[in-house]
Design a protein around this motif. Structure first.
Motif, PDB file in Angstrom:
ATOM      1  N   ASP A 203       0.830  -1.211   0.000  1.00  0.00           N
ATOM      2  CA  ASP A 203       0.000   0.000   0.000  1.00  0.00           C
ATOM      3  C   ASP A 203       0.861   1.255   0.000  1.00  0.00           C
ATOM      4  O   ASP A 203       0.556   2.237  -0.691  1.00  0.00           O
ATOM      5  N   ASP A 204       1.945   1.228   0.794  1.00  0.00           N
ATOM      6  CA  ASP A 204       2.862   2.369   0.824  1.00  0.00           C
ATOM      7  C   ASP A 204       3.419   2.641  -0.571  1.00  0.00           C
ATOM      8  O   ASP A 204       3.483   3.800  -1.018  1.00  0.00           O
ATOM      9  N   ILE A 205       3.854   1.600  -1.253  1.00  0.00           N
ATOM     10  CA  ILE A 205       4.442   1.749  -2.582  1.00  0.00           C
ATOM     11  C   ILE A 205       3.431   2.379  -3.538  1.00  0.00           C
ATOM     12  O   ILE A 205       3.755   3.293  -4.305  1.00  0.00           O
ATOM     13  N   ASN A 206       2.207   1.900  -3.490  1.00  0.00           N
ATOM     14  CA  ASN A 206       1.168   2.477  -4.354  1.00  0.00           C
ATOM     15  C   ASN A 206       0.949   3.961  -4.051  1.00  0.00           C
ATOM     16  O   ASN A 206       0.760   4.766  -4.970  1.00  0.00           O
ATOM     17  N   HIS A 207       0.992   4.316  -2.765  1.00  0.00           N
ATOM     18  CA  HIS A 207       0.828   5.724  -2.389  1.00  0.00           C
ATOM     19  C   HIS A 207       1.996   6.576  -2.898  1.00  0.00           C
ATOM     20  O   HIS A 207       1.787   7.707  -3.366  1.00  0.00           O
ATOM     21  N   VAL A 208       3.218   6.047  -2.798  1.00  0.00           N
ATOM     22  CA  VAL A 208       4.380   6.798  -3.261  1.00  0.00           C
ATOM     23  C   VAL A 208       4.308   7.020  -4.769  1.00  0.00           C
ATOM     24  O   VAL A 208       4.586   8.125  -5.264  1.00  0.00           O
ATOM     25  N   ILE A 209       3.935   6.004  -5.509  1.00  0.00           N
ATOM     26  CA  ILE A 209       3.795   6.150  -6.959  1.00  0.00           C
ATOM     27  C   ILE A 209       2.738   7.201  -7.287  1.00  0.00           C
ATOM     28  O   ILE A 209       2.927   8.052  -8.172  1.00  0.00           O
ATOM     29  N   ALA A 210       1.628   7.168  -6.554  1.00  0.00           N
ATOM     30  CA  ALA A 210       0.582   8.188  -6.749  1.00  0.00           C
ATOM     31  C   ALA A 210       1.108   9.580  -6.412  1.00  0.00           C
ATOM     32  O   ALA A 210       0.758  10.570  -7.075  1.00  0.00           O
ATOM     33  N   ASP A 211       1.968   9.673  -5.382  1.00  0.00           N
ATOM     34  CA  ASP A 211       2.563  10.966  -5.026  1.00  0.00           C
ATOM     35  C   ASP A 211       3.466  11.483  -6.145  1.00  0.00           C
ATOM     36  O   ASP A 211       3.472  12.691  -6.438  1.00  0.00           O
ATOM     37  N   TYR A 212       4.245  10.599  -6.765  1.00  0.00           N
ATOM     38  CA  TYR A 212       5.069  11.012  -7.903  1.00  0.00           C
ATOM     39  C   TYR A 212       4.201  11.545  -9.033  1.00  0.00           C
ATOM     40  O   TYR A 212       4.494  12.593  -9.633  1.00  0.00           O
ATOM     41  N   ARG A 213       3.142  10.828  -9.341  1.00  0.00           N
ATOM     42  CA  ARG A 213       2.248  11.239 -10.431  1.00  0.00           C
ATOM     43  C   ARG A 213       1.653  12.621 -10.143  1.00  0.00           C
ATOM     44  O   ARG A 213       1.659  13.504 -11.008  1.00  0.00           O
ATOM     45  N   GLN A 214       1.157  12.817  -8.913  1.00  0.00           N
ATOM     46  CA  GLN A 214       0.546  14.100  -8.572  1.00  0.00           C
ATOM     47  C   GLN A 214       1.579  15.221  -8.573  1.00  0.00           C
ATOM     48  O   GLN A 214       1.295  16.345  -9.004  1.00  0.00           O
ATOM     49  N   ALA A 215       2.784  14.916  -8.116  1.00  0.00           N
ATOM     50  CA  ALA A 215       3.835  15.935  -8.114  1.00  0.00           C
ATOM     51  C   ALA A 215       4.161  16.368  -9.538  1.00  0.00           C
ATOM     52  O   ALA A 215       4.406  17.562  -9.796  1.00  0.00           O
ATOM     53  N   ALA A 216       4.164  15.424 -10.481  1.00  0.00           N
ATOM     54  CA  ALA A 216       4.417  15.774 -11.877  1.00  0.00           C
ATOM     55  C   ALA A 216       3.302  16.659 -12.424  1.00  0.00           C
ATOM     56  O   ALA A 216       3.565  17.644 -13.136  1.00  0.00           O
ATOM     57  N   ILE A 217       2.064  16.324 -12.094  1.00  0.00           N
ATOM     58  CA  ILE A 217       0.931  17.162 -12.505  1.00  0.00           C
ATOM     59  C   ILE A 217       1.067  18.550 -11.893  1.00  0.00           C
ATOM     60  O   ILE A 217       0.846  19.575 -12.560  1.00  0.00           O
ATOM     61  N   ASN A 218       1.443  18.607 -10.611  1.00  0.00           N
ATOM     62  CA  ASN A 218       1.644  19.905  -9.948  1.00  0.00           C
ATOM     63  C   ASN A 218       2.761  20.694 -10.619  1.00  0.00           C
ATOM     64  O   ASN A 218       2.686  21.932 -10.713  1.00  0.00           O
ATOM     65  N   ALA A 219       3.804  20.000 -11.073  1.00  0.00           N
ATOM     66  CA  ALA A 219       4.914  20.687 -11.739  1.00  0.00           C
ATOM     67  C   ALA A 219       4.455  21.351 -13.034  1.00  0.00           C
ATOM     68  O   ALA A 219       4.817  22.502 -13.316  1.00  0.00           O
ATOM     69  N   ILE A 220       3.664  20.647 -13.811  1.00  0.00           N
ATOM     70  CA  ILE A 220       3.161  21.235 -15.051  1.00  0.00           C
ATOM     71  C   ILE A 220       2.223  22.399 -14.733  1.00  0.00           C
ATOM     72  O   ILE A 220       2.278  23.456 -15.382  1.00  0.00           O
ATOM     73  N   GLU A 221       1.386  22.249 -13.693  1.00  0.00           N
ATOM     74  CA  GLU A 221       0.525  23.356 -13.267  1.00  0.00           C
ATOM     75  C   GLU A 221       1.366  24.555 -12.830  1.00  0.00           C
ATOM     76  O   GLU A 221       0.960  25.716 -13.018  1.00  0.00           O
ATOM     77  N   SER A 222       2.538  24.277 -12.265  1.00  0.00           N
ATOM     78  CA  SER A 222       3.420  25.349 -11.798  1.00  0.00           C
ATOM     79  C   SER A 222       4.131  26.059 -12.936  1.00  0.00           C
ATOM     80  O   SER A 222       4.805  27.067 -12.697  1.00  0.00           O
ATOM     81  N   GLY A 223       4.029  25.529 -14.137  1.00  0.00           N
ATOM     82  CA  GLY A 223       4.651  26.177 -15.286  1.00  0.00           C
ATOM     83  C   GLY A 223       5.947  25.557 -15.756  1.00  0.00           C
ATOM     84  O   GLY A 223       6.607  26.094 -16.654  1.00  0.00           O
ATOM     85  N   PHE A 224       6.343  24.428 -15.177  1.00  0.00           N
ATOM     86  CA  PHE A 224       7.579  23.788 -15.607  1.00  0.00           C
ATOM     87  C   PHE A 224       7.438  23.233 -17.021  1.00  0.00           C
ATOM     88  O   PHE A 224       6.358  22.813 -17.440  1.00  0.00           O
TER      89      PHE A 224
END
Length: 369
Positions: free
Chosen positions: A154-175
Motif C-alpha cells: 500500500d505504501d508503494i502504491n501511495h508513493v507512486i501516486a505521489d510522484y504522479r501528482q507531483a508531476a501534474i503539480n509541476a506542469i501546473e506550476s509552469g515547468f
C-alpha cells in the motif's frame, strides 16, 4: 565525429533549448518556513541563470514523507505550487527553460521529518549516512539517519501516486518538464540495488523486480504529463550510502532499455565529481548510447573541453554544470568567450541563509567598444 559544441541549439523531448548547457540540480535550502515554500528570492536566483539551455531545479520532495533535509522545497501543497509559479515565470520571462526535479529520499532522512520517527525504504536497512537538519535554534547540523521501516505494498502504491501528482503539480506550476531523481542513494536507487533492497516480493530479488519500482514511477508520470516531458537522473557508479552493488550498472542498462521503449525523453547521469574520482568507462557510455536513443545528459566536474569531446563523439547530448553556476550566473557567456570563472565565496552560504552567497554573485560587465 560530429561537430557539436555546448553552444548549439538542441531538442529535448518536446522542448527546444538554445544551447546544450544545463544548470545541474543543487540543493540550496532557501525555502520559506513553515511549509518548505519556494520564494521570490529563489525566483531571482533561477532567473539570473536563465542563459543556461536548461535549468533543472534543486531536488523537490513529492510529499512530506519524501523529505530528508531541512528547508528543501516541496511540490505537494497549494502554497508550494504558487511559489514555483513565481520561479517558472521569472525563468521564462528571461528566455530560459526549466524542469522540476522530483525527489523522494527514502531512507536518507531523519526521524524529525516523520510523525512515527521512521523514514521509509525498500528494506529496513540503515544507509550509514547523514543528512542536514536544522535545530530549534535555526542551526544546521549533519545528523545520522535512523533505521527506516520497509514500505508495504500500500505504501508503494501511495508513493507512486505521489510522484504522479507531483508531476501534474509541476506542469501546473509552469515547468517545461520534470526529472525524476533516481540516483545518489535515494528511494529509486535504493530499489535498484541489492545492497539496499532485500525484498522477497515483486519489488526485490531479481533484476526485473528491482527495476520495477522505477518503471512504475516513470509509467505513472509519463502517462500523466507525457513521456516527452519526463526524464530520470541515475548515478551508475555511486558506492556511498550503502550503494556498492556490482550489478548496479546492469540494472541501470535494463532500466535504460525500458526507457527507450517507453519514449522517456532523457537520462541524466550523475557522475562522481571529486578531483580523484574514477573515470566513467567509455565502454559504458557506448553501451548506454546503443541502448537509449533519447537525450543523454551528464554532470560531474566537467570543463568545456571535456564536455565537447563527449558531444563530438556522440555519446552525450547535453552537459550539466553544478557549482560553477553558483558563483557564475552568466556561466554560458563566460564559457563561450573564455572569460575567467569566479569561485564560490563562503561555503557556509551554500545551504540556508539569505541572498548572500546566493543571488549576490555578479555578472561580468560587457566591454564597451
Amino acid at each position: 565525429m560530429q561537430q557539436r559544441t555546448i553552444f548549439d541549439a538542441v531538442h529535448i523531448g518536446s522542448v527546444d533549448l538554445k544551447n546544450r548547457i544545463v544548470m545541474a540540480p543543487m540543493t540550496r535550502a532557501r525555502t520559506a518556513q513553515p511549509g518548505n515554500v519556494p520564494t521570490a528570492l529563489m525566483a531571482e536566483y533561477y532567473r539570473q541563470r536563465a542563459s543556461a539551455g536548461l535549468i533543472i531545479t534543486e531536488a523537490t520532495q513529492i510529499s512530506p514523507q519524501g523529505q530528508g533535509y531541512s528547508w528543501t522545497p516541496g511540490i505537494h501543497s497549494a502554497e508550494q505550487v504558487a511559489g514555483w509559479k513565481l520561479i517558472t515565470s521569472a525563468v521564462h520571462q528571461a528566455g530560459g527553460k526549466i524542469f522540476s526535479q522530483l525527489w523522494h529520499v527514502g531512507r536518507m532522512s531523519h526521524e524529525s521529518f516523520h510523525p512515527d520517527g521512521k523514514p521509509v525504504a525498500p528494506s529496513a536497512l540503515s544507509p550509514n549516512a547523514q543528512v542536514w537538519v536544522v535545530d530549534s535554534e535555526g542551526i544546521g547540523h549533519m545528523v545520522d539517519c535512523p533505521v527506516p521501516r520497509a514500505l508495504t505494498h500500500d505504501d508503494i502504491n501511495h508513493v507512486i501516486a505521489d510522484y504522479r501528482q507531483a508531476a501534474i503539480n509541476a506542469i501546473e506550476s509552469g515547468f517545461d518538464g520534470i526529472e525524476v531523481h533516481g540516483g545518489n542513494g535515494y528511494l529509486i536507487d535504493q530499489f535498484l540495488r541489492r545492497t539496499s533492497n532485500k525484498r522477497t516480493d515483486e519489488y526485490g530479488g531479481s533484476m526485473a523486480n528491482r527495476v520495477r519500482f522505477a518503471q512504475e514511477v516513470l509509467e505513472a508520470i509519463s502517462d500523466a504529463i507525457g513521456a516527452n516531458r519526463t526524464g530520470i537522473r541515475l548515478a551508475p557508479f555511486i558506492t556511498q550510502r550503502g550503494m556498492d552493488d556490482p550489478q548496479a550498472i546492469e540494472a541501470i542498462l535494463v532500466l535504460a532499455a525500458w526507457c527507450e521503449k517507453k519514449g522517456i525523453a532523457f537520462i541524466h547521469l550523475a557522475e562522481a565529481d571529486w578531483d580523484d574520482a574514477p573515470q566513467v568507462p567509455y565502454e559504458f557510455r557506448e553501451t548506454l548510447r546503443a541502448t537509449f536513443s533519447g537525450t543523454i545528459i551528464v554532470a560531474g566536474n566537467y570543463t568545456k573541453d571535456k564536455a565537447e569531446k563527449l558531444l563530438m563523439a556522440g555519446v552525450v547530448d547535453l552537459v550539466a554544470f553544478g557549482r560553477p553556476f553558483i558563483a557564475n550566473p552568466d556561466l554560458p557567456r563566460r564559457l563561450k568567450e573564455c572569460l575567467p570563472l569566479a569561485s564560490i565565496g563562503d561555503a557556509a552560504t551554500l545551504f540556508g541563509g539569505t541572498e548572500v552567497g546566493y543571488t549576490d554573485y555578479p555578472y561580468l560587465p560587457v566591454a564597451v567598444v
